[in-house]
Design a protein around this motif. Structure first.
Motif, PDB file in Angstrom:
ATOM      1  N   SER A 287     -15.528   6.279 -14.655  1.00 55.77           N
ATOM      2  CA  SER A 287     -14.383   6.446 -15.561  1.00 55.77           C
ATOM      3  C   SER A 287     -13.854   7.877 -15.532  1.00 55.77           C
ATOM      4  O   SER A 287     -12.678   8.116 -15.758  1.00 55.77           O
ATOM      5  CB  SER A 287     -14.731   6.012 -16.976  1.00 55.77           C
ATOM      6  N   GLN A 288     -14.732   8.829 -15.235  1.00 51.98           N
ATOM      7  CA  GLN A 288     -14.317  10.237 -15.160  1.00 51.98           C
ATOM      8  C   GLN A 288     -13.701  10.585 -13.805  1.00 51.98           C
ATOM      9  O   GLN A 288     -12.738  11.341 -13.723  1.00 51.98           O
ATOM     10  CB  GLN A 288     -15.497  11.160 -15.397  1.00 51.98           C
ATOM     11  N   PHE A 289     -14.305  10.058 -12.734  1.00 52.20           N
ATOM     12  CA  PHE A 289     -13.942  10.481 -11.374  1.00 52.20           C
ATOM     13  C   PHE A 289     -13.329   9.368 -10.534  1.00 52.20           C
ATOM     14  O   PHE A 289     -12.973   9.599  -9.382  1.00 52.20           O
ATOM     15  CB  PHE A 289     -15.167  11.043 -10.647  1.00 52.20           C
TER      16      PHE A 289
ATOM     17  N   GLU B 145     -21.070   3.921 -14.447  1.00 49.40           N
ATOM     18  CA  GLU B 145     -19.832   3.525 -15.134  1.00 49.40           C
ATOM     19  C   GLU B 145     -19.158   4.747 -15.773  1.00 49.40           C
ATOM     20  O   GLU B 145     -17.944   4.920 -15.674  1.00 49.40           O
ATOM     21  CB  GLU B 145     -20.146   2.474 -16.198  1.00 49.40           C
ATOM     22  N   ARG B 146     -19.954   5.588 -16.421  1.00 52.49           N
ATOM     23  CA  ARG B 146     -19.400   6.808 -17.034  1.00 52.49           C
ATOM     24  C   ARG B 146     -18.788   7.713 -15.981  1.00 52.49           C
ATOM     25  O   ARG B 146     -17.692   8.245 -16.148  1.00 52.49           O
ATOM     26  CB  ARG B 146     -20.474   7.551 -17.811  1.00 52.49           C
ATOM     27  N   LEU B 147     -19.513   7.905 -14.875  1.00 47.97           N
ATOM     28  CA  LEU B 147     -18.988   8.744 -13.792  1.00 47.97           C
ATOM     29  C   LEU B 147     -17.716   8.136 -13.215  1.00 47.97           C
ATOM     30  O   LEU B 147     -16.752   8.845 -12.933  1.00 47.97           O
ATOM     31  CB  LEU B 147     -20.025   8.932 -12.693  1.00 47.97           C
TER      32      LEU B 147
ATOM     33  N   SER C 196     -13.907   5.056  -9.526  1.00 48.56           N
ATOM     34  CA  SER C 196     -14.993   4.346  -8.819  1.00 48.56           C
ATOM     35  C   SER C 196     -14.450   3.463  -7.729  1.00 48.56           C
ATOM     36  O   SER C 196     -13.316   3.133  -7.685  1.00 48.56           O
ATOM     37  CB  SER C 196     -15.797   3.500  -9.805  1.00 48.56           C
TER      38      SER C 196
ATOM     39  N   TYR D 286     -24.745   4.929 -16.351  1.00 44.32           N
ATOM     40  CA  TYR D 286     -24.464   6.268 -15.821  1.00 44.32           C
ATOM     41  C   TYR D 286     -23.337   6.219 -14.778  1.00 44.32           C
ATOM     42  O   TYR D 286     -22.387   7.009 -14.832  1.00 44.32           O
ATOM     43  CB  TYR D 286     -25.738   6.844 -15.204  1.00 44.32           C
TER      44      TYR D 286
ATOM     45  N   ARG E 107     -22.580  15.619  -8.977  1.00 48.60           N
ATOM     46  CA  ARG E 107     -22.877  14.460  -9.822  1.00 48.60           C
ATOM     47  C   ARG E 107     -22.084  13.217  -9.438  1.00 48.60           C
ATOM     48  O   ARG E 107     -22.634  12.135  -9.318  1.00 48.60           O
ATOM     49  CB  ARG E 107     -22.548  14.794 -11.281  1.00 48.60           C
ATOM     50  N   HIS E 108     -20.793  13.389  -9.262  1.00 52.11           N
ATOM     51  CA  HIS E 108     -19.922  12.242  -9.005  1.00 52.11           C
ATOM     52  C   HIS E 108     -20.064  11.676  -7.596  1.00 52.11           C
ATOM     53  O   HIS E 108     -19.679  10.546  -7.344  1.00 52.11           O
ATOM     54  CB  HIS E 108     -18.467  12.614  -9.278  1.00 52.11           C
TER      55      HIS E 108
END
Length: 65
Positions: free
Chosen positions: A61-63, A57-59, A65, A55, A3-4
């Motif tokens: 913030s998790q992984f 942006e969410r990734l 950018s 989408y 996903r990331h």
């Protein structure tokens, strides 16, 4: 592709937009969409039924950018 890993195909700009840097095919539950370098995605622009900027942006913030 995880996903990331889609983050590797986009650059995040200061104005919040995400711009494709190398070709990628986005596959969603609705369809597969070819995304070419230079294509810009701002919040609210839906691709394959998803808001791609949100989408990413969410990734990001998790992984990171």
């Amino acid at each position: 592709m995880g996903r990331h890993e889609i983050l590797d195909y986009f650059e995040h700009h200061r104005d919040g937009a995400w711009v494709c840097t190398k070709p990628v095919t986005l596959t969603t539950a609705r369809e597969s969409v070819a995304i070419r370098p230079g294509m810009r995605f701002d919040y609210g622009k839906k691709v394959g039924g998803i808001d791609l900027a949100e989408y990413l942006e969410r990734l990001g913030s998790q992984f990171g950018s």
